[in-house]
Design a protein around this motif. Structure first.
Motif, PDB file in Angstrom:
ATOM      1  N   UNK A 116     -14.785 -52.404 -21.038  1.00  0.00           N
ATOM      2  CA  UNK A 116     -15.955 -52.637 -20.183  1.00  0.00           C
ATOM      3  C   UNK A 116     -16.419 -51.326 -19.543  1.00  0.00           C
ATOM      4  N   UNK A 117     -15.464 -50.564 -18.982  1.00  0.00           N
ATOM      5  CA  UNK A 117     -15.804 -49.286 -18.356  1.00  0.00           C
ATOM      6  C   UNK A 117     -16.375 -48.310 -19.372  1.00  0.00           C
ATOM      7  N   UNK A 118     -15.812 -48.312 -20.588  1.00  0.00           N
ATOM      8  CA  UNK A 118     -16.298 -47.421 -21.636  1.00  0.00           C
ATOM      9  C   UNK A 118     -17.752 -47.741 -21.988  1.00  0.00           C
ATOM     10  N   UNK A 119     -18.043 -49.033 -22.170  1.00  0.00           N
ATOM     11  CA  UNK A 119     -19.422 -49.423 -22.463  1.00  0.00           C
ATOM     12  C   UNK A 119     -20.351 -49.134 -21.307  1.00  0.00           C
ATOM     13  N   UNK A 120     -19.828 -49.309 -20.092  1.00  0.00           N
ATOM     14  CA  UNK A 120     -20.592 -49.076 -18.864  1.00  0.00           C
ATOM     15  C   UNK A 120     -21.056 -47.621 -18.756  1.00  0.00           C
ATOM     16  N   UNK A 166     -23.348 -46.189 -21.735  1.00  0.00           N
ATOM     17  CA  UNK A 166     -24.763 -46.542 -21.674  1.00  0.00           C
ATOM     18  C   UNK A 166     -25.543 -45.602 -20.761  1.00  0.00           C
ATOM     19  N   UNK A 167     -24.828 -44.896 -19.878  1.00  0.00           N
ATOM     20  CA  UNK A 167     -25.501 -44.074 -18.875  1.00  0.00           C
ATOM     21  C   UNK A 167     -25.360 -42.581 -19.153  1.00  0.00           C
ATOM     22  N   UNK A 168     -24.121 -42.129 -19.304  1.00  0.00           N
ATOM     23  CA  UNK A 168     -23.906 -40.681 -19.490  1.00  0.00           C
ATOM     24  C   UNK A 168     -23.212 -40.347 -20.797  1.00  0.00           C
ATOM     25  N   UNK A 169     -22.827 -41.348 -21.577  1.00  0.00           N
ATOM     26  CA  UNK A 169     -22.108 -41.078 -22.816  1.00  0.00           C
ATOM     27  C   UNK A 169     -20.644 -40.776 -22.556  1.00  0.00           C
ATOM     28  N   UNK A 170     -19.863 -40.687 -23.636  1.00  0.00           N
ATOM     29  CA  UNK A 170     -18.458 -40.328 -23.498  1.00  0.00           C
ATOM     30  C   UNK A 170     -17.547 -41.478 -23.170  1.00  0.00           C
ATOM     31  N   UNK A 171     -17.960 -42.709 -23.441  1.00  0.00           N
ATOM     32  CA  UNK A 171     -17.122 -43.860 -23.132  1.00  0.00           C
ATOM     33  C   UNK A 171     -15.774 -43.828 -23.838  1.00  0.00           C
ATOM     34  N   UNK A 172     -15.725 -43.193 -24.997  1.00  0.00           N
ATOM     35  CA  UNK A 172     -14.474 -43.087 -25.728  1.00  0.00           C
ATOM     36  C   UNK A 172     -13.410 -42.301 -24.989  1.00  0.00           C
ATOM     37  N   UNK A 173     -13.829 -41.475 -24.045  1.00  0.00           N
ATOM     38  CA  UNK A 173     -12.881 -40.714 -23.237  1.00  0.00           C
ATOM     39  C   UNK A 173     -12.084 -41.621 -22.308  1.00  0.00           C
ATOM     40  N   UNK A 174     -12.610 -42.789 -22.030  1.00  0.00           N
ATOM     41  CA  UNK A 174     -11.878 -43.773 -21.223  1.00  0.00           C
ATOM     42  C   UNK A 174     -11.081 -44.706 -22.133  1.00  0.00           C
ATOM     43  N   UNK A 175     -11.741 -45.231 -23.135  1.00  0.00           N
ATOM     44  CA  UNK A 175     -11.160 -46.262 -23.988  1.00  0.00           C
ATOM     45  C   UNK A 175      -9.968 -45.758 -24.801  1.00  0.00           C
ATOM     46  N   UNK A 176     -10.101 -44.551 -25.385  1.00  0.00           N
ATOM     47  CA  UNK A 176      -9.049 -44.066 -26.287  1.00  0.00           C
ATOM     48  C   UNK A 176      -7.735 -43.742 -25.576  1.00  0.00           C
ATOM     49  N   UNK A 177      -7.733 -42.893 -24.532  1.00  0.00           N
ATOM     50  CA  UNK A 177      -6.442 -42.607 -23.897  1.00  0.00           C
ATOM     51  C   UNK A 177      -5.803 -43.818 -23.234  1.00  0.00           C
ATOM     52  N   UNK A 178      -6.601 -44.732 -22.687  1.00  0.00           N
ATOM     53  CA  UNK A 178      -6.035 -45.942 -22.088  1.00  0.00           C
ATOM     54  C   UNK A 178      -5.303 -46.756 -23.148  1.00  0.00           C
ATOM     55  N   UNK A 229     -16.417 -50.096 -30.214  1.00  0.00           N
ATOM     56  CA  UNK A 229     -17.378 -48.989 -30.320  1.00  0.00           C
ATOM     57  C   UNK A 229     -18.589 -49.417 -31.132  1.00  0.00           C
ATOM     58  N   UNK A 230     -18.353 -50.147 -32.214  1.00  0.00           N
ATOM     59  CA  UNK A 230     -19.443 -50.609 -33.070  1.00  0.00           C
ATOM     60  C   UNK A 230     -20.338 -51.591 -32.324  1.00  0.00           C
ATOM     61  N   UNK A 231     -19.734 -52.509 -31.574  1.00  0.00           N
ATOM     62  CA  UNK A 231     -20.524 -53.522 -30.871  1.00  0.00           C
ATOM     63  C   UNK A 231     -21.429 -52.886 -29.818  1.00  0.00           C
ATOM     64  N   UNK A 232     -20.874 -51.922 -29.066  1.00  0.00           N
ATOM     65  CA  UNK A 232     -21.685 -51.255 -28.052  1.00  0.00           C
ATOM     66  C   UNK A 232     -22.813 -50.438 -28.655  1.00  0.00           C
ATOM     67  N   UNK A 233     -22.524 -49.724 -29.733  1.00  0.00           N
ATOM     68  CA  UNK A 233     -23.542 -48.908 -30.399  1.00  0.00           C
ATOM     69  C   UNK A 233     -24.623 -49.789 -31.014  1.00  0.00           C
ATOM     70  N   UNK A 234     -24.221 -50.918 -31.606  1.00  0.00           N
ATOM     71  CA  UNK A 234     -25.189 -51.820 -32.229  1.00  0.00           C
ATOM     72  C   UNK A 234     -26.165 -52.374 -31.204  1.00  0.00           C
ATOM     73  N   UNK A 236     -16.276 -57.118 -24.210  1.00  0.00           N
ATOM     74  CA  UNK A 236     -16.292 -56.428 -22.912  1.00  0.00           C
ATOM     75  C   UNK A 236     -17.074 -55.120 -22.979  1.00  0.00           C
ATOM     76  N   UNK A 237     -16.957 -54.416 -24.097  1.00  0.00           N
ATOM     77  CA  UNK A 237     -17.702 -53.172 -24.265  1.00  0.00           C
ATOM     78  C   UNK A 237     -19.203 -53.430 -24.250  1.00  0.00           C
ATOM     79  N   UNK A 238     -19.622 -54.470 -24.959  1.00  0.00           N
ATOM     80  CA  UNK A 238     -21.041 -54.814 -25.009  1.00  0.00           C
ATOM     81  C   UNK A 238     -21.564 -55.229 -23.633  1.00  0.00           C
ATOM     82  N   UNK A 239     -20.771 -56.030 -22.909  1.00  0.00           N
ATOM     83  CA  UNK A 239     -21.174 -56.450 -21.556  1.00  0.00           C
ATOM     84  C   UNK A 239     -21.248 -55.239 -20.634  1.00  0.00           C
TER      85      UNK A 239
END
Length: 266
Positions: free
Chosen positions: A25-29, A32-44, A65-70, A224-227
């Motif tokens: 959820x935080x990654x998608x959040x 959507x605004x500043x990019x770089x959501x993978x920096x949260x999702x991957x290490x967690x 990642x695919x759902x959020x990008x789509x 959660x990523x999409x939301x």
């Protein structure tokens, strides 16, 4: 075809899935605004799933990642006119490159990948925080052949990176479209989302064939990523990037410190 051992899924505590969904959820959040959501999702995910192969972790993360990008790409397609001739070539090349990158990932041992991931994620974090606003149109007099050549090179390099590691791909694509091909920010973002969809899909195809995706966590994380992306886009309009960047900085630094501890001291 290989599959994740069932005992791992049976022994996975519910709180782990909940924490992974919060991270998604935080990654998608923030993505959507500043990019770089993978920096949260991957290490967690690497912290919470230390006993799984890196390929299984990264492969599972490709679904959210695919759902959020789509979701983002769908919005762009409604508003932005695309150069489908150029984009179709980039999508095919990026798909193939990501497929090859993910195939390489499945052959690399965790003892090598985890320290490498820590270094790459740290560098991407520094880039994300340091980058200035960009996106003003940069007129570049490329001939059609030169533009195609540059686009193919971009697709090969960034596609392979996304398949092998991943975080920061969206930002790299936007930056490349602006600085290399001379797109304005809007068209760069729109085209970047489409190419990023192709790289994610290429990786997903490989990981599905190899049986590396843990669907029990990939699907709820995708929702959660999409939301998170939807909420982030709404909040960005009200709060602006400044507030979110501070929040992003705090979360990523804390996560990377913990990931570094797990890599070097455990």
């Amino acid at each position: 075809m290989q599959f994740v051992p069932l005992f791992i899924l049976r022994n996975m505590e519910n709180y782990i899935i909940i924490l992974l969904c919060i991270a998604a959820f935080l990654a998608g959040f923030v993505d959507a605004i500043v990019g770089g959501g993978g920096l949260i999702q991957t290490p967690v995910a690497m912290i919470l799933l230390p006993n799984l192969a890196v390929a299984s972790v990264i492969g599972s993360l490709k679904i959210p990642s695919f759902s959020g990008t789509a979701l983002a790409a769908q919005q762009y397609l409604k508003k932005v006119k695309m150069n489908w001739k150029l984009l179709s070539i980039m999508v095919v090349v990026a798909f193939a490159s990501a497929f090859l990158g993910s195939n390489l990932l499945t052959k690399v041992h965790n003892d090598f990948m985890k320290p490498l991931l820590l270094v790459v994620l740290t560098l991407i974090a520094i880039y994300t925080f340091a980058k200035k606003d960009f996106g003003n149109h940069q007129a570049k007099e490329h001939t059609p052949k030169r533009q195609l050549l540059l686009a193919v090179i971009m697709s090969i390099c960034i596609g392979f990176y996304d398949g092998f590691i991943g975080p920061g791909t969206g930002s790299f694509l936007v930056l490349a479209f602006v600085t290399v091909l001379g797109f304005d920010f809007l068209h760069a973002s729109a085209n970047a989302k489409m190419v990023n969809l192709a790289t994610n899909f290429g990786s997903i195809c490989l990981f599905v064939l190899k049986g590396k995706i843990i669907w029990a966590i990939a699907i709820p994380m995708a929702v959660c990523n999409a939301v998170g992306g939807w909420v982030g886009a709404k909040l960005a309009i009200k709060k602006g990037n400044g507030f979110i960047r501070i929040f992003f900085l705090i979360v990523v630094i804390g996560t990377l410190i913990r990931f570094g501890y797990d890599v070097f001291f455990k």
